[in-house]
Design an enzyme around this catalytic site. Structure first.
Site, mmCIF file in Angstrom:
data_model
loop_
_atom_site.group_PDB
_atom_site.id
_atom_site.type_symbol
_atom_site.label_atom_id
_atom_site.label_comp_id
_atom_site.label_asym_id
_atom_site.label_seq_id
_atom_site.Cartn_x
_atom_site.Cartn_y
_atom_site.Cartn_z
ATOM 1 N N GLU A 120 73.597 67.243 85.620
ATOM 2 C CA GLU A 120 72.381 66.646 84.848
ATOM 3 C C GLU A 120 70.977 66.984 85.340
ATOM 4 O O GLU A 120 70.799 67.174 86.395
ATOM 5 C CB GLU A 120 72.649 65.065 84.997
ATOM 6 N N CYS A 150 63.713 65.838 86.903
ATOM 7 C CA CYS A 150 64.307 65.896 88.133
ATOM 8 C C CYS A 150 65.589 66.649 87.844
ATOM 9 O O CYS A 150 66.495 66.832 86.807
ATOM 10 C CB CYS A 150 64.823 64.061 88.224
ATOM 11 N N CYS A 189 78.169 66.702 95.599
ATOM 12 C CA CYS A 189 77.547 66.843 96.755
ATOM 13 C C CYS A 189 78.591 66.474 97.812
ATOM 14 O O CYS A 189 79.328 65.723 97.580
ATOM 15 C CB CYS A 189 76.181 65.941 96.904
ATOM 16 N N CYS A 231 76.999 60.178 100.896
ATOM 17 C CA CYS A 231 76.290 59.092 101.220
ATOM 18 C C CYS A 231 76.989 57.998 100.398
ATOM 19 O O CYS A 231 77.384 57.976 99.236
ATOM 20 C CB CYS A 231 74.666 59.181 100.809
ATOM 21 N N CYS A 234 75.652 56.485 96.685
ATOM 22 C CA CYS A 234 75.393 57.716 95.624
ATOM 23 C C CYS A 234 76.361 57.861 94.924
ATOM 24 O O CYS A 234 77.458 58.465 95.449
ATOM 25 C CB CYS A 234 74.624 58.869 96.590
ATOM 26 N N CYS A 273 67.792 57.174 89.650
ATOM 27 C CA CYS A 273 68.202 57.810 91.136
ATOM 28 C C CYS A 273 69.602 57.449 91.522
ATOM 29 O O CYS A 273 69.938 56.032 91.353
ATOM 30 C CB CYS A 273 67.271 57.314 92.029
HETATM 31 N N1 SAH Z 1 70.471 64.960 98.064
HETATM 32 C C1 SAH Z 1 69.037 64.780 98.083
HETATM 33 C C2 SAH Z 1 68.333 64.607 96.778
HETATM 34 C C3 SAH Z 1 69.141 63.866 95.523
HETATM 35 S S1 SAH Z 1 69.397 62.235 95.641
HETATM 36 C C4 SAH Z 1 68.910 63.491 98.928
HETATM 37 O O1 SAH Z 1 69.637 62.783 99.230
HETATM 38 O O2 SAH Z 1 67.747 63.192 99.258
HETATM 39 C C5 SAH Z 1 67.628 61.638 95.320
HETATM 40 C C6 SAH Z 1 67.629 60.369 95.901
HETATM 41 O O3 SAH Z 1 68.311 59.261 95.304
HETATM 42 C C7 SAH Z 1 67.621 60.473 97.413
HETATM 43 O O4 SAH Z 1 66.708 59.631 98.108
HETATM 44 C C8 SAH Z 1 68.905 59.358 97.481
HETATM 45 O O5 SAH Z 1 69.355 58.914 98.389
HETATM 46 C C9 SAH Z 1 68.679 58.355 96.378
HETATM 47 N N2 SAH Z 1 69.901 57.644 95.986
HETATM 48 C C10 SAH Z 1 71.176 57.997 95.790
HETATM 49 N N3 SAH Z 1 72.038 56.935 95.440
HETATM 50 C C11 SAH Z 1 71.136 56.230 94.932
HETATM 51 C C12 SAH Z 1 71.462 54.963 94.314
HETATM 52 N N4 SAH Z 1 72.694 54.461 93.688
HETATM 53 N N5 SAH Z 1 70.300 53.946 94.002
HETATM 54 C C13 SAH Z 1 69.026 54.498 94.312
HETATM 55 N N6 SAH Z 1 68.689 55.538 94.912
HETATM 56 C C14 SAH Z 1 69.759 56.411 95.363
HETATM 57 FE FE1 SF4 Z 2 74.316 63.988 98.454
HETATM 58 FE FE2 SF4 Z 2 73.867 61.802 96.671
HETATM 59 FE FE3 SF4 Z 2 73.498 61.874 99.855
HETATM 60 FE FE4 SF4 Z 2 71.704 62.857 98.239
HETATM 61 S S1 SF4 Z 2 71.990 60.971 98.286
HETATM 62 S S2 SF4 Z 2 73.050 63.913 100.146
HETATM 63 S S3 SF4 Z 2 73.192 63.623 96.619
HETATM 64 S S4 SF4 Z 2 75.499 62.259 98.648
#
Ligand code: SAH
Ligand code: SF4
Length: 366
Positions: free
Chosen positions: A94, A107, A114, A118, A121, A341
């Site tokens: 996306e 974006c 991934c 995390c 996420c 996000c």
């Molecule tokens: N992998 C990279 C970039 C993609 S995620 C990273 O982790 O930085 C982009 C941003 O969205 C990151 O700061 C991530 O931690 C945040 N993010 C992920 N899941 C989220 C959620 N459920 N609510 C708000 N922000 C989130």
């Molecule tokens: Fe991967 Fe989501 Fe963690 Fe970014 S926030 S590194 S996209 S698992």
């Protein structure tokens, strides 16, 4: 079976020049085709009117310009647009366009899923399938630039690109850095380094390399003020803990004459949003070229966390300010179409079960 034609969209100008020279063509042709693809968003050689007919025929035989295939487009009430692109059978990634008064931010995704897992996420929750190619990464930008004026002429053009979609960009280093260079190139998208932001959860060795190769603006997903909590939220912290990550950030900033690093901090109710955690966070960043962007948690189905209430986010922000830290809270955009996000899930099939780089085999999920 005939070999697949070379996709010119993913080649840097240098690579394109090599390609043209290998075909006995003059080098300057590469620049012409590069500009057609990345400044006029044309994917048909027959429309590249300054190329000779013979050259167009030859290019059609040998190569193509393939943008990612679009599956769907969704519009949010707040103007945000989300595109779902195919990335193979049953898989999709996306991109999200966020219009603001004076700019348009795109974006983009760097991987199908991934592996970094995390815990808050949606992309991590889906697992990992593969890296996107340079053509698939830059293709998202090319596609959006091409269709936006057709949607509505008043939409701001894409002025900023952020690698905050699906995937960890520094885990797809080679393809991502090539795309970054195209975003900055005068003959392509011509964006300044300030307007291209890479967000990483902390793949430290590649962050160090990025500082030398292509130092665009940096955002770092910190999310916790100490290793104990960050190990749980951002598991790569077990390999590259906070002190190592921050050292790499300050070195990166130095290479950009101390430009600010943005630290993203997702606000999770009763997990990382207390006043004592704000103080601990300020202690890490005080006196450094750092600013914090608080991101209210965006829920997705299957997640255990809750968003911190507004007054708790405000208190956290005020405490940081009081302690001399520059801090903003990100406005949530596109959540009615699951485009905010961390909500980008795309479609990740045939997941490679990788945790922190350790391959555990392959499984098929339906
Ligand atoms: N992998 C990279 C970039 C993609 S995620 C990273 O982790 O930085 C982009 C941003 O969205 C990151 O700061 C991530 O931690 C945040 N993010 C992920 N899941 C989220 C959620 N459920 N609510 C708000 N922000 C989130
Ligand atoms: Fe991967 Fe989501 Fe963690 Fe970014 S926030 S590194 S996209 S698992």
């Amino acid at each position: 079976m005939a070999a697949e034609k070379k996709n010119l969209l993913g080649l840097t100008l240098k690579e394109l020049e090599v390609f043209f020279e290998s075909q006995g063509q003059q080098k300057f042709r590469a620049k012409q085709v590069f500009q057609w693809m990345h400044q006029k968003y044309v994917d048909n050689f027959d429309l590249m009117s300054d190329l000779s007919k013979d050259l167009r025929i030859r290019l059609n035989e040998l190569s193509s310009v393939r943008l990612p295939d679009i599956i769907s487009e969704n519009h949010s009430n707040d103007g945000t647009i989300k595109w779902l692109f195919s990335s193979g059978v049953g898989q999709a990634i996306e991109s999200v366009y966020i219009p603001e008064k004076d700019r348009g931010t795109l974006c983009i995704s760097s991987q199908v899923g991934c592996a970094l897992d995390c815990s808050f996420c949606a992309t991590g929750f889906q697992g990992f399938n593969r890296n996107l190619s340079t053509a698939e990464i830059i293709g998202q930008v090319c596609y959006a630039n091409r269709v936006l004026p057709r949607r509505n002429n008043n939409l701001p053009a894409i002025s900023n690109v952020v690698f905050m979609g699906m995937g960890e960009p520094l885990a797809n280093y080679k393809n991502v850095t090539k795309a970054l260079k195209m975003l900055l190139a005068d003959n392509a998208y011509g964006l300044s380094r300030r307007r291209v932001t890479l967000s990483t959860s902390g793949v430290v060795p590649n962050l160090q390399a990025l500082g030398d190769d292509c130092n665009v603006s940096l955002a770092v997903s910190l999310h916790a003020p100490n290793d104990e909590l960050r190990n749980k939220l951002v598991p790569i912290n077990k390999i590259h803990p906070i002190s190592e990550l921050l050292d790499a950030c300050w070195t990166y900033a130095k290479k950009q004459s101390n430009r600010y690093v943005t630290f993203e901090y997702v606000m999770l109710r009763d997990v990382n949003d207390s006043i004592s955690q704000a103080k601990e966070l300020a202690g890490l960043l005080k006196g450094k070229p750092a600013k914090i962007n608080l991101i209210p948690f965006n829920p997705f189905s299957g997640s255990d966390y809750e968003r911190s209430p507004v007054d708790r986010i405000r208190r956290f922000q005020s405490k940081l300010r009081e302690l001399g830290i520059i801090v903003t809270t990100r406005k949530t955009r596109g959540d009615d179409i699951d485009a905010a996000c961390g909500q980008l899930a795309g479609k990740v099939k045939n997941r490679v079960l990788t945790r922190l780089g350790e391959k555990k085999g392959r499984t098929v999920v339906s």
